[in-house]
Each structure stands twice: as C-alpha cells, then as structure tokens.
Design a protein around this motif. Structure first.
Motif, PDB file in Angstrom:
ATOM      1  N   PHE A  40      44.452  87.981  79.353  1.00  0.00           N
ATOM      2  CA  PHE A  40      43.129  88.413  79.827  1.00  0.00           C
ATOM      3  C   PHE A  40      43.189  89.864  80.323  1.00  0.00           C
ATOM      4  CE2 PHE A  40      41.674  83.866  81.222  1.00  0.00           C
ATOM      5  CZ  PHE A  40      41.615  83.492  79.895  1.00  0.00           C
ATOM      6  N   ALA A  41      44.264  90.204  81.048  1.00  0.00           N
ATOM      7  CA  ALA A  41      44.417  91.568  81.559  1.00  0.00           C
ATOM      8  C   ALA A  41      44.521  92.575  80.412  1.00  0.00           C
ATOM      9  CB  ALA A  41      45.646  91.652  82.464  1.00  0.00           C
ATOM     10  N   MET A  42      45.246  92.216  79.369  1.00  0.00           N
ATOM     11  CA  MET A  42      45.358  93.093  78.202  1.00  0.00           C
ATOM     12  C   MET A  42      43.991  93.330  77.567  1.00  0.00           C
ATOM     13  SD  MET A  42      48.848  91.371  76.691  1.00  0.00           S
ATOM     14  CE  MET A  42      48.694  92.059  75.050  1.00  0.00           C
ATOM     15  N   GLU A  43      43.197  92.269  77.472  1.00  0.00           N
ATOM     16  CA  GLU A  43      41.856  92.407  76.892  1.00  0.00           C
ATOM     17  C   GLU A  43      40.983  93.341  77.742  1.00  0.00           C
ATOM     18  OE1 GLU A  43      41.326  88.210  74.454  1.00  0.00           O
ATOM     19  OE2 GLU A  43      40.516  88.340  76.497  1.00  0.00           O
ATOM     20  N   ARG A  44      41.096  93.226  79.066  1.00  0.00           N
ATOM     21  CA  ARG A  44      40.307  94.099  79.930  1.00  0.00           C
ATOM     22  C   ARG A  44      40.745  95.560  79.774  1.00  0.00           C
ATOM     23  NH1 ARG A  44      37.825  91.421  84.368  1.00  0.00           N
ATOM     24  NH2 ARG A  44      37.147  89.391  83.530  1.00  0.00           N
ATOM     25  N   LEU A  45      42.053  95.763  79.698  1.00  0.00           N
ATOM     26  CA  LEU A  45      42.572  97.119  79.585  1.00  0.00           C
ATOM     27  C   LEU A  45      42.157  97.788  78.273  1.00  0.00           C
ATOM     28  CD1 LEU A  45      46.116  96.484  81.059  1.00  0.00           C
ATOM     29  CD2 LEU A  45      44.418  98.035  82.026  1.00  0.00           C
ATOM     30  N   GLU A  46      42.068  96.995  77.214  1.00  0.00           N
ATOM     31  CA  GLU A  46      41.767  97.560  75.892  1.00  0.00           C
ATOM     32  C   GLU A  46      40.301  97.408  75.491  1.00  0.00           C
ATOM     33  OE1 GLU A  46      43.767  99.401  74.254  1.00  0.00           O
ATOM     34  OE2 GLU A  46      45.470  99.051  75.596  1.00  0.00           O
ATOM     35  N   PRO A  95      56.200  92.941  75.674  1.00  0.00           N
ATOM     36  CA  PRO A  95      56.369  94.380  75.406  1.00  0.00           C
ATOM     37  C   PRO A  95      55.132  95.201  75.733  1.00  0.00           C
ATOM     38  CG  PRO A  95      57.209  93.082  73.566  1.00  0.00           C
ATOM     39  CD  PRO A  95      56.465  92.140  74.467  1.00  0.00           C
ATOM     40  N   ARG A  96      53.956  94.650  75.522  1.00  0.00           N
ATOM     41  CA  ARG A  96      52.728  95.395  75.782  1.00  0.00           C
ATOM     42  C   ARG A  96      52.458  95.530  77.280  1.00  0.00           C
ATOM     43  NH1 ARG A  96      53.028  93.442  71.038  1.00  0.00           N
ATOM     44  NH2 ARG A  96      51.973  94.378  69.237  1.00  0.00           N
ATOM     45  N   ILE A  97      52.717  94.473  78.031  1.00  0.00           N
ATOM     46  CA  ILE A  97      52.556  94.565  79.485  1.00  0.00           C
ATOM     47  C   ILE A  97      53.528  95.600  80.057  1.00  0.00           C
ATOM     48  CG2 ILE A  97      52.939  93.326  81.660  1.00  0.00           C
ATOM     49  CD1 ILE A  97      50.293  92.604  80.411  1.00  0.00           C
ATOM     50  N   LEU A  98      54.772  95.595  79.587  1.00  0.00           N
ATOM     51  CA  LEU A  98      55.747  96.565  80.071  1.00  0.00           C
ATOM     52  C   LEU A  98      55.383  97.979  79.646  1.00  0.00           C
ATOM     53  CD1 LEU A  98      59.087  94.595  79.518  1.00  0.00           C
ATOM     54  CD2 LEU A  98      57.756  94.867  81.622  1.00  0.00           C
ATOM     55  N   ALA A  99      54.768  98.120  78.476  1.00  0.00           N
ATOM     56  CA  ALA A  99      54.314  99.437  78.025  1.00  0.00           C
ATOM     57  C   ALA A  99      53.189  99.960  78.913  1.00  0.00           C
ATOM     58  CB  ALA A  99      53.869  99.374  76.569  1.00  0.00           C
ATOM     59  N   TYR A 100      52.275  99.084  79.320  1.00  0.00           N
ATOM     60  CA  TYR A 100      51.225  99.492  80.241  1.00  0.00           C
ATOM     61  C   TYR A 100      51.831  99.984  81.555  1.00  0.00           C
ATOM     62  CZ  TYR A 100      47.795  97.083  77.254  1.00  0.00           C
ATOM     63  OH  TYR A 100      47.004  96.686  76.206  1.00  0.00           O
ATOM     64  N   ALA A 101      52.878  99.291  82.020  1.00  0.00           N
ATOM     65  CA  ALA A 101      53.527  99.694  83.268  1.00  0.00           C
ATOM     66  C   ALA A 101      54.192 101.059  83.108  1.00  0.00           C
ATOM     67  CB  ALA A 101      54.544  98.638  83.692  1.00  0.00           C
ATOM     68  N   GLN A 102      54.872 101.256  81.982  1.00  0.00           N
ATOM     69  CA  GLN A 102      55.525 102.539  81.744  1.00  0.00           C
ATOM     70  C   GLN A 102      54.511 103.679  81.680  1.00  0.00           C
ATOM     71  OE1 GLN A 102      58.125 101.272  78.251  1.00  0.00           O
ATOM     72  NE2 GLN A 102      59.486 102.720  79.261  1.00  0.00           N
ATOM     73  N   ALA A 103      53.348 103.387  81.135  1.00  0.00           N
ATOM     74  CA  ALA A 103      52.304 104.402  80.991  1.00  0.00           C
ATOM     75  C   ALA A 103      51.510 104.610  82.272  1.00  0.00           C
ATOM     76  CB  ALA A 103      51.367 104.023  79.852  1.00  0.00           C
ATOM     77  N   GLY A 104      51.809 103.819  83.306  1.00  0.00           N
ATOM     78  CA  GLY A 104      51.110 103.960  84.569  1.00  0.00           C
ATOM     79  C   GLY A 104      49.741 103.304  84.603  1.00  0.00           C
ATOM     80  N   ARG A 105      49.450 102.469  83.614  1.00  0.00           N
ATOM     81  CA  ARG A 105      48.139 101.819  83.574  1.00  0.00           C
ATOM     82  C   ARG A 105      48.089 100.596  84.481  1.00  0.00           C
ATOM     83  NH1 ARG A 105      45.795 101.199  77.634  1.00  0.00           N
ATOM     84  NH2 ARG A 105      43.879 100.936  78.893  1.00  0.00           N
ATOM     85  N   ILE A 106      49.246 100.013  84.768  1.00  0.00           N
ATOM     86  CA  ILE A 106      49.336  98.919  85.731  1.00  0.00           C
ATOM     87  C   ILE A 106      50.591  99.121  86.573  1.00  0.00           C
ATOM     88  CG2 ILE A 106      48.153  97.218  84.256  1.00  0.00           C
ATOM     89  CD1 ILE A 106      50.939  95.979  83.710  1.00  0.00           C
ATOM     90  N   ASP A 107      50.615  98.474  87.721  1.00  0.00           N
ATOM     91  CA  ASP A 107      51.791  98.401  88.576  1.00  0.00           C
ATOM     92  C   ASP A 107      52.263  96.953  88.520  1.00  0.00           C
ATOM     93  OD1 ASP A 107      53.614  98.100  90.640  1.00  0.00           O
ATOM     94  OD2 ASP A 107      52.405  99.159  92.130  1.00  0.00           O
ATOM     95  N   LEU A 108      53.492  96.737  88.076  1.00  0.00           N
ATOM     96  CA  LEU A 108      53.985  95.369  87.910  1.00  0.00           C
ATOM     97  C   LEU A 108      53.947  94.580  89.216  1.00  0.00           C
ATOM     98  CD1 LEU A 108      57.047  95.791  85.490  1.00  0.00           C
ATOM     99  CD2 LEU A 108      54.735  94.972  84.946  1.00  0.00           C
ATOM    100  N   ASP A 109      54.029  95.260  90.336  1.00  0.00           N
ATOM    101  CA  ASP A 109      54.022  94.560  91.622  1.00  0.00           C
ATOM    102  C   ASP A 109      52.635  94.502  92.257  1.00  0.00           C
ATOM    103  OD1 ASP A 109      56.798  93.863  91.787  1.00  0.00           O
ATOM    104  OD2 ASP A 109      57.208  95.993  92.070  1.00  0.00           O
ATOM    105  N   ALA A 110      51.642  94.990  91.531  1.00  0.00           N
ATOM    106  CA  ALA A 110      50.259  94.869  91.999  1.00  0.00           C
ATOM    107  C   ALA A 110      49.709  93.504  91.587  1.00  0.00           C
ATOM    108  CB  ALA A 110      49.403  95.978  91.399  1.00  0.00           C
ATOM    109  N   PRO A 111      48.752  92.963  92.338  1.00  0.00           N
ATOM    110  CA  PRO A 111      48.147  91.686  91.941  1.00  0.00           C
ATOM    111  C   PRO A 111      47.313  91.842  90.676  1.00  0.00           C
ATOM    112  CG  PRO A 111      46.993  92.611  93.817  1.00  0.00           C
ATOM    113  CD  PRO A 111      48.196  93.482  93.597  1.00  0.00           C
ATOM    114  N   LEU A 112      47.137  90.740  89.975  1.00  0.00           N
ATOM    115  CA  LEU A 112      46.333  90.754  88.751  1.00  0.00           C
ATOM    116  C   LEU A 112      44.917  91.252  89.003  1.00  0.00           C
ATOM    117  CD1 LEU A 112      47.312  87.352  87.077  1.00  0.00           C
ATOM    118  CD2 LEU A 112      48.209  89.616  86.547  1.00  0.00           C
ATOM    119  N   ILE A 113      44.422  91.083  90.239  1.00  0.00           N
ATOM    120  CA  ILE A 113      43.046  91.498  90.517  1.00  0.00           C
ATOM    121  C   ILE A 113      42.861  93.013  90.415  1.00  0.00           C
ATOM    122  CG2 ILE A 113      42.481  89.475  91.908  1.00  0.00           C
ATOM    123  CD1 ILE A 113      42.874  91.266  94.405  1.00  0.00           C
TER     124      ILE A 113
END
Length: 341
Positions: A171-177, A80-98
């Motif tokens: 790890f990505a969530m930790e970097r974002l927050e 749910p948190r990863i999808l929330a980041y995508a909805q908020a425009g903080r990540i692109d689900l089709d972008a690489p983790l890098i």
C-alpha cells in the motif's frame, strides 16, 4: 569461481542436488520441478522434471516454465523497492507507516498499528496475525484496502511471520508512486501473470472453481488485484539472474544488499530469512546465507560467502494443498547437497 575445474565442481553439486528432486517427482510427492544454480561468475545450470500440469490435462515441465512465485514476491519485488525508497530518502525505515499512510487506523490516534515502522514490517517484527482470510470480506479491491487500513487488528503477544506486513508495504508503494502495484515494472523476466500454456499450474481453487494457471493463487492478492506479499510470476532463469545481481551488488558494497544480509532477529533480516535450526536452506550453508520460500512450492537461497545461489521451483499444491508433499525435507536435502564440501 572460474575455470574448468570450478565449473565441473559446480556441475557435481548440481547433479547431486537434482537427485532428490527427481526422486520426489518419481514418487508422486510433487507433480514437477525446476532446479537452478548460479555461481558468482554467472555460470548457470537448470534442469526440469515431471509435469507442469496434471489436471485436467497433462503438460510436461520445462526449464523455461513460469511459476507463481507466491511469497518470493516479498523478497524479489517488494523488499528491493522499499530499500530503494529508503536509499533515495523517500522514506525512513524507522519511521511509522503513517508517514506515508496517514489514514492507517485514522480514527484512533493511539492505535498500536500507527506505531508500526517500515523496518519492523520488513523483518516481520510486528504483532499482526499470521493469516487473515481478507478475500472472504469481498472482491472490491478499493474497499478491501480501506478495510485493511481501518481494521482494529488482533494483536499477538509475540511477532510472527505475517502477510499483513507486506500488504501494508505494498500500500505504501502505491501511495509513493500514485498507481496500483500491477502497473509497476515487475523487473527483468518477471510479470504479474503468465501464459497458461507455459506456466506451472497451482490449485483447483475452492472459491474460484477452476484450476489456477497463470493467475495468482494467493487468495488475498487475487481479491486485492495485486499486493506486496504475493502475485509475482517468473522463471528459474529470471530468479537466477536476480540472485546473481544481488551477489554482484554485495561484492560492490551495495547498501540495500547489505541490509538484506543484516539480521533483525534470530531468523530474519530485512525481508529475508537467515539460517536457523531446521530452516529451509539446509544445515550446511554459510551463516551469511539468506533465503525465502513461497507457499506454492517455490524457494530461493543465496550463499554470499561461497558465491552461489539456487532456486527450487515446484508446483507442490497442484491440484490441492491438502497433501503432504514433503517439500520442507526436499528443500533441506537440496540445500545440503549444494552446500556439501
């Protein structure tokens, strides 16, 4: 669902579904269990059986017992948190983790790991290995995280379900927050540890040399001191509340819930499993059902079409995982009895 007839019908399903749970406890295949059922109107039913702990002392299971939810962490906490980041425009689900973890395999610009996307990790569509004993490389969480990010991972020919996917999402969530996962809000009714006196015990750990109760069972999560693939604790009631929120969100057209229902492969959606031959939710649920299980003996299934969700929580690895608990068959029996017309 509403009215007395609907409630009675739900209760009948619940009673039938609890019978094999009670039988499994009575036969000694599992120490204890809690079964929970909720419908779209929010009507909940809960029942406990057996023991929360048998070694070194016995404690009875209760409907409000806490459980180490293991891989349910993936769908209740991380997805749910990863999808929330995508909805908020903080990540692109089709972008690489890098795009969030630029140091992933930073010494090899052409490494395949640097092309793995958020969506592929959510759907376990990557070539990472299924299992890796990361905890055997040490107990320093910062060093282990660096090891995971820089390791040249063995690449499988075909995608498999892999904890590595969700460890990297964590790890990505930790970097974002800008903080460790255990500093996050675990969600209503959830936590990253539990009171031992009211928690279902898990395993007599061979390397921590104690019965685990209220502390995370997953070895890698323990060594990392928090991870995206495991580590969440909760009660059956909290899980039913989460499931009811998803059913309500689905009815309201929530985009994140829609993605949780959107297939990414024959067996998987964004984060969740979907019905396939021999899956854990049984053969009688609707095709739009989603579900997930946890190694400790936990599980959650949500049938949106029929407006109901159920959770079966057991301590099937207490005091050891090296025993045939019959959990796979039990989950299917419970699911079929709940879904049966």
């Amino acid at each position: 669902m509403g009215g007395g007839d609907a409630s009675d019908h739900l209760e009948g399903r619940f009673e039938r579904a609890f019978e094999p749970v009670a039988e499994a406890v009575e036969a000694g295949r599992i120490p204890g269990a809690v079964l929970g059922l909720v419908d779209a109107a929010g009507t909940r039913m809960l029942r406990a059986a057996g023991h929360a702990q048998t070694v070194p002392t016995k404690r009875a299971m209760a409907v409000d017992s806490w459980f180490d939810l293991a891989s349910l962490t993936k769908v209740i906490f991380t997805t749910p948190r990863i999808l929330a980041y995508a909805q908020a425009g903080r990540i692109d689900l089709d972008a690489p983790l890098i795009s969030v973890l630029p140091d992933l395999r930073q010494y090899d610009a052409g490494a395949w790991e640097r092309r793995v996307t958020f969506r592929e990790c959510l759907g376990h569509q990557t070539p990472f290995p299924a299992v890796e004993p990361i905890y055997t490389y040490g107990r320093d969480p910062g060093l282990l995280q660096a090891f995971i990010l820089q390791r040249e991972w063995r690449r499988l020919e075909k995608p498999v379900y892999s904890d590595i996917n969700f460890i990297l999402l964590g790890f990505a969530m930790e970097r974002l927050e800008g903080r460790r996962l255990r500093m996050f809000d675990a969600g209503p009714g959830f936590a990253f540890s539990a009171p031992p006196e009211n928690c279902a015990a898990t395993e007599d750990c061979t390397w921590r040399h104690r019965i685990l109760c209220g502390e995370v069972h997953d070895d890698n999560c323990s060594a990392l001191e928090g991870a995206g693939h495991a580590g969440l604790f909760g009660t059956a009631d909290a899980i039913l509340g989460f499931a009811h929120d998803l059913m309500r969100g689905d009815a309201e057209g929530n985009a994140a819930v829609s993605l949780m229902r959107t297939p990414l492969s024959e067996k998987r959606t964004h984060g969740w499993e979907r019905p396939y031959e021999g899956w854990s939710g049984g053969a009688l649920c609707s095709a739009g059902t989603i579900g997930h299980t946890g190694f400790t003996g936990t599980g959650l299934w949500i049938d949106f079409e029929h407006g109901r969700a159920w959770t079966l929580l057991t301590n099937r690895i207490h005091p050891t995982r090296h025993f045939d608990s019959g959990i796979a068959t039990l989950r299917q029996m419970v699911g079929d009895r709940i879904s049966q017309a």
